[in-house]
Design an enzyme around this catalytic site. Structure first.
Site, PDB file in Angstrom:
ATOM      1  N   LYS A  54       0.843  -1.202   0.000  1.00 20.75           N
ATOM      2  CA  LYS A  54       0.000   0.000   0.000  1.00 20.75           C
ATOM      3  C   LYS A  54       0.878   1.251   0.000  1.00 20.75           C
ATOM      4  CE  LYS A  54      -3.726  -2.424   2.287  1.00 20.75           C
ATOM      5  NZ  LYS A  54      -4.387  -2.822   3.541  1.00 20.75           N
ATOM      6  N   GLN A  98      -4.524  -1.164   9.706  1.00 21.65           N
ATOM      7  CA  GLN A  98      -4.375  -2.507   9.150  1.00 21.65           C
ATOM      8  C   GLN A  98      -4.964  -3.535  10.125  1.00 21.65           C
ATOM      9  OE1 GLN A  98      -3.154  -3.250   6.035  1.00 21.65           O
ATOM     10  NE2 GLN A  98      -3.781  -5.361   6.450  1.00 21.65           N
ATOM     11  N   ASP A 121     -10.757   3.267   4.071  1.00 23.34           N
ATOM     12  CA  ASP A 121     -11.114   1.849   3.966  1.00 23.34           C
ATOM     13  C   ASP A 121     -12.640   1.676   3.941  1.00 23.34           C
ATOM     14  OD1 ASP A 121      -9.441  -0.257   3.571  1.00 23.34           O
ATOM     15  OD2 ASP A 121      -9.038  -0.660   5.694  1.00 23.34           O
TER      16      ASP A 121
END
Ligand code: NAP
Length: 286
Positions: A54, A98, A121
Protein backbone atom coordinates in the site's frame (compact mmCIF):
# COMPACT_ATOMS: atom_id res chain seq x y z
CA UNK A 1 -18.17 -22.13 -23.37
CA UNK A 2 -14.81 -20.86 -22.16
CA UNK A 3 -15.13 -17.79 -20.00
CA UNK A 4 -13.39 -14.54 -20.86
CA UNK A 5 -10.86 -13.68 -18.16
CA UNK A 6 -11.36 -10.39 -16.33
CA UNK A 7 -7.89 -8.87 -16.04
CA UNK A 8 -7.80 -7.18 -12.63
CA UNK A 9 -4.09 -6.48 -12.88
CA UNK A 10 -4.59 -4.35 -16.01
CA UNK A 11 -7.69 -2.54 -14.68
CA UNK A 12 -5.95 -1.82 -11.37
CA UNK A 13 -2.99 -0.32 -13.24
CA UNK A 14 -5.38 1.95 -15.16
CA UNK A 15 -7.06 3.05 -11.92
CA UNK A 16 -3.71 3.81 -10.31
CA UNK A 17 -2.61 5.81 -13.35
CA UNK A 18 -5.86 7.82 -13.21
CA UNK A 19 -5.27 8.46 -9.51
CA UNK A 20 -1.71 9.61 -10.28
CA UNK A 21 -3.06 12.09 -12.84
CA UNK A 22 -5.67 13.29 -10.35
CA UNK A 23 -2.97 13.87 -7.72
CA UNK A 24 -0.87 15.85 -10.22
CA UNK A 25 -3.91 17.98 -11.14
CA UNK A 26 -4.71 18.65 -7.49
CA UNK A 27 -1.15 19.81 -6.84
CA UNK A 28 -1.01 21.85 -10.09
CA UNK A 29 -4.20 23.62 -8.99
CA UNK A 30 -2.45 24.75 -5.78
CA UNK A 31 -3.59 21.90 -3.56
CA UNK A 32 -1.48 19.60 -1.41
CA UNK A 33 -0.59 16.02 -2.37
CA UNK A 34 -2.86 13.60 -0.50
CA UNK A 35 -1.30 11.89 2.52
CA UNK A 36 -2.10 8.29 3.46
CA UNK A 37 -1.43 7.19 7.04
CA UNK A 38 -1.25 3.40 7.20
CA UNK A 39 -1.24 2.25 10.82
CA UNK A 40 0.36 -1.12 11.53
CA UNK A 41 0.28 -2.50 15.06
CA UNK A 42 2.65 -5.39 15.76
CA UNK A 43 4.73 -7.50 13.39
CA UNK A 44 2.32 -9.89 11.66
CA UNK A 45 4.27 -10.86 8.50
CA UNK A 46 1.21 -10.94 6.17
CA UNK A 47 0.07 -7.50 7.43
CA UNK A 48 3.60 -6.15 6.93
CA UNK A 49 3.52 -7.26 3.29
CA UNK A 50 0.06 -5.72 2.71
CA UNK A 51 1.10 -2.42 4.29
CA UNK A 52 4.40 -2.30 2.40
CA UNK A 53 2.51 -2.70 -0.92
CA UNK A 54 0.00 0.00 0.00
CA UNK A 55 2.81 2.41 0.90
CA UNK A 56 4.78 1.67 -2.27
CA UNK A 57 1.81 2.26 -4.57
CA UNK A 58 0.77 5.35 -2.59
CA UNK A 59 4.19 6.90 -3.26
CA UNK A 60 4.09 5.77 -6.93
CA UNK A 61 0.80 7.68 -7.33
CA UNK A 62 2.44 10.86 -6.01
CA UNK A 63 0.93 10.76 -2.53
CA UNK A 64 2.70 11.26 0.79
CA UNK A 65 3.42 8.10 2.77
CA UNK A 66 2.60 8.97 6.39
CA UNK A 67 2.97 5.43 7.77
CA UNK A 68 2.96 4.79 11.53
CA UNK A 69 4.09 1.59 13.23
CA UNK A 70 3.20 0.76 16.82
CA UNK A 71 4.65 -2.13 18.86
CA UNK A 72 2.45 -5.21 19.26
CA UNK A 73 2.11 -4.67 23.02
CA UNK A 74 0.84 -1.08 22.74
CA UNK A 75 -2.12 -0.33 25.01
CA UNK A 76 -5.55 0.76 23.80
CA UNK A 77 -5.15 4.34 25.02
CA UNK A 78 -1.87 4.87 23.17
CA UNK A 79 -3.24 3.38 19.94
CA UNK A 80 -6.33 5.58 20.29
CA UNK A 81 -4.13 8.64 20.88
CA UNK A 82 -2.25 7.95 17.63
CA UNK A 83 -5.51 7.68 15.65
CA UNK A 84 -6.71 10.92 17.25
CA UNK A 85 -3.51 12.75 16.31
CA UNK A 86 -3.79 11.53 12.69
CA UNK A 87 -7.45 12.57 12.66
CA UNK A 88 -6.45 16.10 13.68
CA UNK A 89 -3.47 16.39 11.32
CA UNK A 90 -4.34 18.34 8.14
CA UNK A 91 -1.51 16.61 6.22
CA UNK A 92 -3.31 13.27 6.69
CA UNK A 93 -6.05 12.78 4.07
CA UNK A 94 -6.72 9.13 4.82
CA UNK A 95 -6.19 6.74 7.74
CA UNK A 96 -5.98 3.00 7.24
CA UNK A 97 -5.81 0.81 10.34
CA UNK A 98 -4.37 -2.51 9.15
CA UNK A 99 -6.51 -5.40 10.41
CA UNK A 100 -6.35 -7.65 12.29
CA UNK A 101 -4.92 -5.76 15.26
CA UNK A 102 -3.38 -7.73 18.16
CA UNK A 103 -6.04 -9.62 20.15
CA UNK A 104 -5.77 -7.47 23.30
CA UNK A 105 -6.90 -4.36 21.38
CA UNK A 106 -10.50 -3.37 20.58
CA UNK A 107 -10.18 -2.78 16.83
CA UNK A 108 -13.77 -1.57 16.48
CA UNK A 109 -13.20 1.13 19.09
CA UNK A 110 -10.08 2.23 17.21
CA UNK A 111 -11.89 2.28 13.85
CA UNK A 112 -14.65 4.36 15.44
CA UNK A 113 -12.13 7.15 16.13
CA UNK A 114 -11.35 7.57 12.42
CA UNK A 115 -13.36 10.53 11.07
CA UNK A 116 -15.70 9.47 8.22
CA UNK A 117 -13.96 11.96 5.90
CA UNK A 118 -10.59 10.19 6.43
CA UNK A 119 -11.98 6.63 6.48
CA UNK A 120 -10.38 5.51 3.18
CA UNK A 121 -11.11 1.85 3.97
CA UNK A 122 -14.83 2.71 4.18
CA UNK A 123 -15.22 0.60 7.30
CA UNK A 124 -16.55 3.02 9.89
CA UNK A 125 -20.16 2.84 11.01
CA UNK A 126 -20.72 6.29 9.52
CA UNK A 127 -19.64 5.28 6.02
CA UNK A 128 -21.42 1.90 6.26
CA UNK A 129 -24.57 3.81 7.22
CA UNK A 130 -24.23 6.21 4.30
CA UNK A 131 -23.85 3.25 1.94
CA UNK A 132 -26.85 1.49 3.48
CA UNK A 133 -28.92 4.63 2.86
CA UNK A 134 -27.61 5.00 -0.70
CA UNK A 135 -25.93 8.32 0.14
CA UNK A 136 -22.43 9.40 -0.98
CA UNK A 137 -19.48 8.36 1.18
CA UNK A 138 -16.18 6.50 1.09
CA UNK A 139 -16.85 2.89 0.05
CA UNK A 140 -14.98 -0.25 1.16
CA UNK A 141 -12.14 -0.91 -1.28
CA UNK A 142 -12.65 -4.55 -2.27
CA UNK A 143 -16.34 -4.34 -3.24
CA UNK A 144 -15.88 -0.98 -4.95
CA UNK A 145 -13.02 -2.58 -6.92
CA UNK A 146 -15.42 -5.32 -8.02
CA UNK A 147 -17.84 -2.65 -9.27
CA UNK A 148 -15.05 -1.08 -11.36
CA UNK A 149 -14.23 -4.49 -12.88
CA UNK A 150 -17.90 -5.08 -13.75
CA UNK A 151 -18.11 -1.67 -15.39
CA UNK A 152 -14.84 -2.04 -17.30
CA UNK A 153 -16.15 -5.26 -18.81
CA UNK A 154 -19.59 -3.76 -19.53
CA UNK A 155 -21.43 -6.29 -17.39
CA UNK A 156 -25.11 -5.26 -17.35
CA UNK A 157 -26.35 -4.71 -13.79
CA UNK A 158 -29.71 -3.00 -14.10
CA UNK A 159 -32.40 -5.63 -13.46
CA UNK A 160 -29.76 -8.39 -13.43
CA UNK A 161 -29.92 -11.23 -10.89
CA UNK A 162 -26.90 -10.76 -8.63
CA UNK A 163 -25.98 -13.29 -5.94
CA UNK A 164 -23.38 -12.45 -3.30
CA UNK A 165 -21.96 -15.34 -1.27
CA UNK A 166 -20.83 -13.95 2.10
CA UNK A 167 -22.18 -11.19 4.34
CA UNK A 168 -19.07 -9.81 6.05
CA UNK A 169 -18.84 -6.13 6.90
CA UNK A 170 -15.64 -5.96 4.82
CA UNK A 171 -16.92 -7.53 1.59
CA UNK A 172 -20.31 -9.27 1.33
CA UNK A 173 -22.64 -6.65 2.83
CA UNK A 174 -21.19 -3.59 1.07
CA UNK A 175 -20.94 -5.64 -2.15
CA UNK A 176 -24.66 -6.39 -2.03
CA UNK A 177 -25.48 -2.74 -1.32
CA UNK A 178 -23.32 -1.48 -4.21
CA UNK A 179 -25.05 -3.90 -6.58
CA UNK A 180 -28.42 -2.81 -5.25
CA UNK A 181 -27.44 0.83 -5.80
CA UNK A 182 -26.99 -0.11 -9.49
CA UNK A 183 -30.47 -1.66 -9.64
CA UNK A 184 -29.47 -5.32 -9.65
CA UNK A 185 -31.85 -7.75 -7.94
CA UNK A 186 -29.62 -8.93 -5.11
CA UNK A 187 -29.63 -12.14 -3.08
CA UNK A 188 -27.17 -12.60 -0.21
CA UNK A 189 -26.04 -16.12 0.75
CA UNK A 190 -24.26 -17.13 3.95
CA UNK A 191 -23.33 -20.21 5.96
CA UNK A 192 -26.97 -21.06 6.75
CA UNK A 193 -28.21 -20.77 3.16
CA UNK A 194 -30.06 -23.92 2.08
CA UNK A 195 -28.83 -25.32 -1.26
CA UNK A 196 -26.19 -22.75 -2.09
CA UNK A 197 -25.67 -24.09 -5.62
CA UNK A 198 -29.35 -23.74 -6.44
CA UNK A 199 -29.40 -20.08 -5.34
CA UNK A 200 -26.12 -19.29 -7.13
CA UNK A 201 -27.44 -20.76 -10.39
CA UNK A 202 -29.96 -17.89 -10.55
CA UNK A 203 -27.15 -15.37 -10.86
CA UNK A 204 -26.26 -13.35 -13.92
CA UNK A 205 -23.55 -11.88 -11.69
CA UNK A 206 -22.14 -14.13 -8.96
CA UNK A 207 -19.73 -12.65 -6.39
CA UNK A 208 -18.14 -15.16 -4.03
CA UNK A 209 -16.56 -13.94 -0.79
CA UNK A 210 -16.91 -16.85 1.63
CA UNK A 211 -13.31 -17.64 2.50
CA UNK A 212 -13.67 -21.33 1.58
CA UNK A 213 -11.38 -22.64 -1.16
CA UNK A 214 -13.24 -24.01 -4.17
CA UNK A 215 -16.68 -23.56 -2.55
CA UNK A 216 -18.35 -22.69 -5.85
CA UNK A 217 -18.15 -25.27 -8.62
CA UNK A 218 -19.59 -25.53 -12.12
CA UNK A 219 -22.91 -26.90 -10.77
CA UNK A 220 -23.51 -23.51 -9.07
CA UNK A 221 -23.07 -21.37 -12.19
CA UNK A 222 -25.60 -20.40 -14.84
CA UNK A 223 -24.15 -20.71 -18.36
CA UNK A 224 -22.79 -17.34 -19.45
CA UNK A 225 -22.80 -15.79 -15.95
CA UNK A 226 -20.14 -13.37 -14.76
CA UNK A 227 -18.28 -14.91 -11.79
CA UNK A 228 -16.22 -12.74 -9.45
CA UNK A 229 -13.97 -14.61 -7.03
CA UNK A 230 -12.97 -12.52 -4.01
CA UNK A 231 -11.44 -15.39 -2.02
CA UNK A 232 -7.70 -15.60 -1.42
CA UNK A 233 -6.08 -18.77 -0.10
CA UNK A 234 -2.38 -19.42 -0.02
CA UNK A 235 -1.60 -23.04 -0.89
CA UNK A 236 1.67 -24.84 -1.50
CA UNK A 237 1.09 -24.42 -5.25
CA UNK A 238 0.22 -20.72 -5.10
CA UNK A 239 -2.93 -18.63 -4.57
CA UNK A 240 -6.47 -19.96 -5.01
CA UNK A 241 -9.92 -18.47 -4.65
CA UNK A 242 -13.35 -19.54 -3.44
CA UNK A 243 -14.27 -20.69 -6.96
CA UNK A 244 -13.15 -23.86 -8.73
CA UNK A 245 -11.81 -21.74 -11.58
CA UNK A 246 -10.97 -24.48 -14.09
CA UNK A 247 -14.41 -26.09 -13.85
CA UNK A 248 -16.38 -22.83 -13.69
CA UNK A 249 -14.52 -21.29 -16.64
CA UNK A 250 -16.12 -23.96 -18.84
CA UNK A 251 -19.60 -22.67 -17.94
CA UNK A 252 -19.29 -18.96 -17.11
CA UNK A 253 -19.20 -16.08 -19.59
CA UNK A 254 -16.60 -14.08 -17.67
CA UNK A 255 -14.48 -14.94 -14.65
CA UNK A 256 -11.86 -13.29 -12.44
CA UNK A 257 -8.66 -15.29 -11.94
CA UNK A 258 -6.88 -15.71 -8.61
CA UNK A 259 -4.35 -14.16 -8.51
CA UNK A 260 -4.80 -11.21 -10.88
CA UNK A 261 -8.53 -10.60 -10.47
CA UNK A 262 -10.06 -8.78 -7.50
CA UNK A 263 -6.85 -8.70 -5.42
CA UNK A 264 -5.01 -5.90 -7.29
CA UNK A 265 -8.18 -3.76 -7.29
CA UNK A 266 -8.27 -3.41 -3.51
CA UNK A 267 -5.13 -1.25 -3.25
CA UNK A 268 -6.06 0.70 -6.39
CA UNK A 269 -9.39 1.64 -4.79
CA UNK A 270 -7.64 2.59 -1.55
CA UNK A 271 -5.59 5.10 -3.54
CA UNK A 272 -8.72 6.32 -5.34
CA UNK A 273 -10.47 6.81 -1.99
CA UNK A 274 -7.46 8.70 -0.61
CA UNK A 275 -7.55 11.11 -3.57
CA UNK A 276 -11.32 11.53 -3.17
CA UNK A 277 -10.88 12.25 0.55
CA UNK A 278 -8.06 14.75 -0.03
CA UNK A 279 -9.97 16.55 -2.77
CA UNK A 280 -13.04 16.87 -0.55
CA UNK A 281 -10.96 18.06 2.42
CA UNK A 282 -9.21 20.68 0.32
CA UNK A 283 -12.52 21.98 -0.94
CA UNK A 284 -11.61 21.40 -4.58
CA UNK A 285 -14.96 20.14 -5.69
CA UNK A 286 -14.59 16.47 -4.71
P1 NAP B 1 -15.42 -13.58 6.48
O1 NAP B 1 -15.51 -12.38 7.33
O2 NAP B 1 -14.89 -14.86 7.05
O3 NAP B 1 -16.89 -13.85 5.90
C1 NAP B 1 -17.18 -15.02 5.18
C2 NAP B 1 -18.65 -15.03 4.83
O4 NAP B 1 -18.90 -16.21 4.05
C3 NAP B 1 -19.58 -15.08 6.02
O5 NAP B 1 -20.65 -14.20 5.83
C4 NAP B 1 -20.04 -16.54 6.06
O6 NAP B 1 -21.38 -16.70 6.51
C5 NAP B 1 -20.00 -16.90 4.59
N1 NAP B 1 -19.84 -18.35 4.43
C6 NAP B 1 -18.99 -19.15 5.08
N2 NAP B 1 -19.17 -20.43 4.69
C7 NAP B 1 -20.16 -20.42 3.78
C8 NAP B 1 -20.81 -21.43 3.02
N3 NAP B 1 -20.47 -22.73 3.13
N4 NAP B 1 -21.79 -21.07 2.18
C9 NAP B 1 -22.15 -19.79 2.05
N5 NAP B 1 -21.56 -18.76 2.75
C10 NAP B 1 -20.58 -19.09 3.60
O7 NAP B 1 -14.56 -13.32 5.17
P2 NAP B 1 -14.31 -11.96 4.33
O8 NAP B 1 -13.47 -11.02 5.10
O9 NAP B 1 -15.61 -11.48 3.74
O10 NAP B 1 -13.40 -12.56 3.16
C11 NAP B 1 -13.87 -13.57 2.27
C12 NAP B 1 -12.73 -14.05 1.40
O11 NAP B 1 -12.27 -12.96 0.61
C13 NAP B 1 -11.50 -14.55 2.15
O12 NAP B 1 -10.90 -15.60 1.40
C14 NAP B 1 -10.57 -13.35 2.15
O13 NAP B 1 -9.20 -13.72 2.23
C15 NAP B 1 -10.89 -12.75 0.82
N6 NAP B 1 -10.64 -11.30 0.73
C16 NAP B 1 -10.00 -10.87 -0.39
C17 NAP B 1 -9.78 -9.52 -0.56
C18 NAP B 1 -9.09 -9.07 -1.79
O14 NAP B 1 -8.49 -8.00 -1.81
N7 NAP B 1 -9.18 -9.84 -2.88
C19 NAP B 1 -10.19 -8.60 0.40
C20 NAP B 1 -10.89 -9.06 1.51
C21 NAP B 1 -11.11 -10.43 1.66
P3 NAP B 1 -21.87 -16.38 8.02
O15 NAP B 1 -22.02 -14.88 8.06
O16 NAP B 1 -23.14 -17.09 8.14
O17 NAP B 1 -20.78 -16.89 8.92
Amino acid sequence: MTAAVIDGTAVARQVREEVGKGVAQLVAAGGTAPGLATVLIGDDPASEVYVRNKRRLCVAAGMADLHRHLPGDVDQASAAALIDSLAADPAVSGILLQLPTPAHLDAEALLARIPAAKDVDGLTTANAGLLAQGRPGLRPCTPSGVMVLLDQYDVPLQGAEAVVVGRSVLVGRPMAQLLLERNATVTICHSRTRDLAEVCRRADVLVVAAGIPGLVGADAVKPGATVIDVGIHRGEDGLHGDVDTAAVAAVAGRITPVPGGVGPMTIAMLLANTLTAATAQQGSGG
